[in-house]
Structures are given as C-alpha cells and as structure tokens.
Design an enzyme around this catalytic site. Structure first.
Site, PDB file in Angstrom:
ATOM      1  N   ASN A 172       0.851  -1.199   0.000  1.00  0.00           N
ATOM      2  CA  ASN A 172       0.000   0.000   0.000  1.00  0.00           C
ATOM      3  C   ASN A 172       0.881   1.242   0.000  1.00  0.00           C
ATOM      4  O   ASN A 172       1.854   1.317   0.767  1.00  0.00           O
ATOM      5  CB  ASN A 172      -0.865   0.024   1.269  1.00  0.00           C
ATOM      6  N   GLU A 173       0.562   2.179  -0.831  1.00  0.00           N
ATOM      7  CA  GLU A 173       1.294   3.465  -0.872  1.00  0.00           C
ATOM      8  C   GLU A 173       2.799   3.239  -0.702  1.00  0.00           C
ATOM      9  O   GLU A 173       3.449   3.850   0.158  1.00  0.00           O
ATOM     10  CB  GLU A 173       0.737   4.436   0.180  1.00  0.00           C
ATOM     11  N   GLU A 304      -8.821   4.318  -1.995  1.00  0.00           N
ATOM     12  CA  GLU A 304      -8.915   5.301  -0.908  1.00  0.00           C
ATOM     13  C   GLU A 304      -9.370   6.619  -1.521  1.00  0.00           C
ATOM     14  O   GLU A 304      -8.660   7.195  -2.345  1.00  0.00           O
ATOM     15  CB  GLU A 304      -7.569   5.492  -0.204  1.00  0.00           C
TER      16      GLU A 304
HETATM   17  O1  AHR Z   1      -6.740   6.618   5.235  1.00  0.00           O
HETATM   18  C1  AHR Z   1      -5.668   7.108   5.980  1.00  0.00           C
HETATM   19  C2  AHR Z   1      -4.330   6.868   5.296  1.00  0.00           C
HETATM   20  O2  AHR Z   1      -4.282   7.600   4.115  1.00  0.00           O
HETATM   21  C3  AHR Z   1      -4.014   5.469   4.870  1.00  0.00           C
HETATM   22  O3  AHR Z   1      -3.525   4.689   5.884  1.00  0.00           O
HETATM   23  C4  AHR Z   1      -2.991   5.674   3.815  1.00  0.00           C
HETATM   24  O4  AHR Z   1      -2.968   4.643   2.864  1.00  0.00           O
HETATM   25  C5  AHR Z   1      -3.338   7.037   3.234  1.00  0.00           C
HETATM   26  O5  AHR Z   1      -2.244   7.865   3.150  1.00  0.00           O
END
Ligand code: AHR
Length: 502
Positions: A172-173, A304
């Site tokens: 993730n990210e 997201e």
């Molecule tokens: O949703 C909050 C955060 O935002 C998540 O953990 C991350 O993936 C994003 O930067």
C-alpha cells in the site's frame, strides 16, 4: 434552464458493484469500537461484530471491504493476529496515534465480518516491511484447501475450510508510508512478490492489486507499468488485475487542513472542485494505462477516496475522526457519479473509511451509532450497483462558484439501467440556487417515476450527531412534474436526488 439528456438505447458497460466499496484500517476507532467490540461487550454484537454497524452496512449493500490498511498494512504481520487471543502479540500502532494494538481483530475476525456483511474480501498485504515468504504464506493460510503447513495451521485455529480472497493488495502506498520506494524499484518488487501470491483454486481466483499512484503522480503510474509490462512475454501479462489510485478531497491541499463543519461559500466550492478533480486523475492515469493496456484488462482501483478535514476538536489527531455534513454528501454524490461514468476503467473504489475515520458512513460513540449524510448517498446510489451505464449529459446548467478558482459544474449526473428501471442520480452543487432540469429521453415513450428521493440540508452545515441523529437524511422527493412522459424537476440548492424511472 438545464436539460438532462439520456440515451436509453446506448448502454456503455456495467457499473461494477465494487465501485461502492469501503476501506477499514486499524486506525483510531475504525476497527476497535467501530466495527468490532468483542463478544464480551455489552454493545449488541454477533461474534464480536457490532450488530448496528453490520446492519447499516448491509442496508447499503456493501460489496467489498478492504483491510487491514492503509499505512498499517505495510507494518502488519498477519501471524500476530491469529490463534488464542490472550497470547496474541501486542504492538504499537506507530502510524496512528502510537496506541497499543492487541491484535484481537485478525484474519479470522475479518473473514467473519465479511461473511456477516455478505461482501467480497480485499486483503492488503505487507510488502514494505514483510517478506515474500510471509505474504505467500498468508495467501496459503487463507485460500489453500488441501494439505499444507499453512492450511493445517488455519484448521488448528478453528477454520476448516479455505476462505475466498477476492482481492489481494501487494503493498500500500509504497511510494510513501509503504517503504518510500521509487516506481521502478516497487515495480520490480511487485513482480517478485506477486509471483508467490498463488492461485490455489481455479474457480476462486485472487485478483491482484498493484500499488498505483498518489493523486497527480503520473510518473509513478507510467514507470510501474513500464517495469511490469515492457519486455514481458505475453504469457506473463496478467500479473496484475487492478492498479490502485489514492486521492483525498482537500479543499486547500494538505495544509492547512480545514474544519469538517465550519466553512464559508469559498470553502464549499473549493471542496466540491477538489472532488471533481478526481475525474481529471481518472482520465490522465487512465490514458497512461491505455498505453500499456489498450484492451482495458487492468481495472483502476480507487481504493482510498473521500474528504480529509481537521479532526473533531478535542479528539486524538492520530485518529482522524471527523464529522460529516451536507458538503460530504455532495462530495460522495459527485465522486460516485464520476466513478459510474468511468466504469470502463474504474472497477473498484473504497471510501475512506467505513466507520469513525475521515469521510465515514457511520459514526459510533459507545453503544450509539449515527448514519452520516454520506451513508444516505450510498443508500440512494445502491441501485447503480451491477447496472448498465447509460449515455447521459447535462446541458445548459452552467457553473456555480465563489470566484475563478472555485467554479464547478452546477449539476452532475449519472444514469444506469437494471431490471428495466432507469436510475438517475443528480446533484446540484450550487450553495444557493435551485435549478430546473428537463429530462429528455431518446425515445418518446411515456415514462413514469417509480421512486424519487432527495437529500438536502435545511442548512449546508447540517450534520447528524448522537443527540440529533436524523437531521440530514433522504426523504421522498415531490418537486417534479411528468407531462406527456416528459419529466421536469426542480433541484434545490445543495441537494442530491435519486429518480427511478420506468
Ligand atoms: O486513510 C488514511 C491513510 O491515508 C491510509 O492509511 C494511507 O494509505 C493514506 O495515506
């Protein structure tokens, strides 16, 4: 006067139900207190899952739930969250408030929750700080039905049958909290890790999600796809099913964060304009994807999205707990209309986050729960899930705004058809002015409205609180006329409307 033109004869693809997905992270009170209270809680629960929350999510047909993060995912070691609860490792949640994570909600609990919700599973793996072996064994633990060390461990922990993992995120990210990698480095890591995300069952394939870009980072999209697709033999294409995109609606950018409830006209329009920006992102990232994947085999997973405001005064800044007003309802309405209209590429989207974090659909406090204005929009829009997108456009409505850098289209819409019923969702972004809209179909049939609902606040700042939980909700909508099959409606300022037409 505006016109909504619908070509009911031009179906433009299927709106994946997963576009209406949700994201739940070990962050603040999303999991603990929000979704899960434990089976010894006084709060009504089934196997530890809050009954009120599960029921409310079922009411909006939650199609998929992403877990365990977010930034938490790349620090999560799944073995800490299985087995006897009293012996599970306690750790620090370094990303979110430095609180103790007791791992009482782990893989088995997540699968139980999804089974109660009757929704698809989307598990996000740890590439940032976990090994290939760890990721590979998690997939084996969850999905292998035969005889193997991980399948035996699952059975020993009380679950005989393999579960279905519908989607698996390989990190993730990873451009940020997931390891601060360059796109080329991540692309190579993705190729390696995903190799060991095995498909143990032909009829229950795991769809792999590659970590895509943050907002306008087009370089990331291009370089990851180049690393994964250039000079790769045809038979190795298909190493990713989806590529993610994360985008949060922040009216003034990351800093300064603004209040979730206290805003003026300028901030109203700047927020809605920031929400509209996601369409540019879909178009531009989509164009890069087209270069490598012209047949659109890879879905875009906007896993997201939502508003990100200042936390509620007096709450832990690391918990990201914010209120939700009519403005959030408009952001949801705009975003979901955009996702619907791009259903050829957007195959999944998760609002961040389900309960008690950012643009939540539900808020809880002890045993109390409220549905936010965003929840009502999800309920109104649920008819689009799995429906055929119809060609549509709005003309003559013009723009609304509070100055050059805050202009937005006044009316947005999307239209779909399922079971012979046409669903129209429409929003009026003007903070002050109503708009008359004539609905015009391609064929001169006598259409009748079978359902009409509207969400509008008495005031744009209205919200639902634990003391007054029903201030903002949808209600029957009557301000329209049907003459000779032609529908003319009055869309009040700051409203989201649902029409179901036969
Ligand atoms: O949703 C909050 C955060 O935002 C998540 O953990 C991350 O993936 C994003 O930067």
């Amino acid at each position: 006067m505006a016109k909504l033109i619908i070509n009911e004869n031009n179906e433009k693809g299927t709106i994946a139900p997963e576009i209406y997905g949700h994201f739940s992270e070990h962050l603040g009170r999303c999991i603990y207190g929000g979704l899960f209270v434990g089976d010894d809680s006084d709060i009504p629960n089934v196997n530890g899952m809050r009954k009120d929350v599960v029921d409310a999510l079922k009411d909006i047909n939650i199609p998929v739930l992403r877990w365990p993060g977010g930034c938490f995912a790349d620090e999560y070691h799944w073995r800490d969250g299985i087995g006897e609860k009293s012996t599970r490792k306690k750790m620090v949640n370094t990303h979110w408030g430095g609180v103790t994570e007791d791992n009482s909600f782990g893989t088995h609990e997540y699968m139980e929750l999804c089974s109660q919700l009757n929704c698809k599973t989307y598990v996000n793996g740890n590439l940032g700080s976990g090994t290939v072996q760890e990721m590979s064994e998690w997939v084996e633990y969850m999905t292998f039905d035969g005889m193997s060390p991980m399948a035996e461990l699952r059975k020993k922990n009380g679950h005989e049958a393999a579960w279905k993992v519908d989607y698996f995120g390989v990190g993730n990210e990873n451009w940020g909290c997931g390891g601060n990698m360059t796109p080329e480095y991540y692309g190579n890591e993705y190729r390696r890790y995903q190799t060991y995300v095995r498909q143990y069952s032909k009829d229950k394939p795991v769809k792999k999600v590659c970590c895509g870009a943050n907002s306008e980072d087009y370089y990331w999209t291009d370089d990851v796809l180049k690393t994964c697709y250039e000079h790769v033999p045809e038979d190795q294409h298909g190493m990713m099913d989806l590529l993610s995109l994360h985008y949060y609606t922040l009216p003034l950018g990351w800093l300064p964060k603004v209040s979730a409830t206290d805003f003026d006209a300028e901030l109203w329009y700047k927020t809605l304009r920031a929400a509209h920006h996601i369409e540019d992102l879909i178009n531009r990232h989509g164009a890069i994807m087209d270069k490598y994947d012209p047949g659109k085999e890879i879905g875009m997973s906007i896993d997201e999205w939502g508003t990100w405001f200042e936390v509620e005064p007096g709450t832990n800044p690391g918990f990201l707990y914010q209120q939700n007003t009519v403005r959030d309802a408009l952001v949801a309405g705009i975003s979901l209309n955009i996702f619907n209209k791009h259903c050829d590429r957007v195959k999944l989207a998760c609002i961040a986050q389900t309960v008690n974090v950012l643009q939540s659909v539900l808020l809880t406090e002890g045993a109390k729960m409220v549905k936010t204005p965003t929840w009502y929009v999800f309920r109104m829009y649920r008819h689009h899930q799995g429906a055929k997108l119809l060609e549509s456009a709005v003309t003559g409505a013009g723009e609304a705004g509070a100055g050059e850098d805050s202009m937005v289209p006044k009316i947005t819409e999307s239209v779909s058809k399922k079971d012979d019923i046409i669903t129209v969702t429409l929003s009026n972004q003007s903070m002050t002015d109503a708009e008359e809209v004539t609905v015009q179909f391609a064929e001169d049939k006598k259409y009748e409205i079978v359902e009409a609902r509207i969400l509008k606040g008495g005031d744009v700042h209205d919200k639902n609180t634990f003391e007054a939980p029903d201030t903002v909700k949808d209600e029957e909508y009557k301000d329209y006329s049907v003459k000779d099959g032609r529908i003319v409606l009055k869309a009040p300022a700051a409203s989201v409307i649902l029409l179901r037409v036969r």
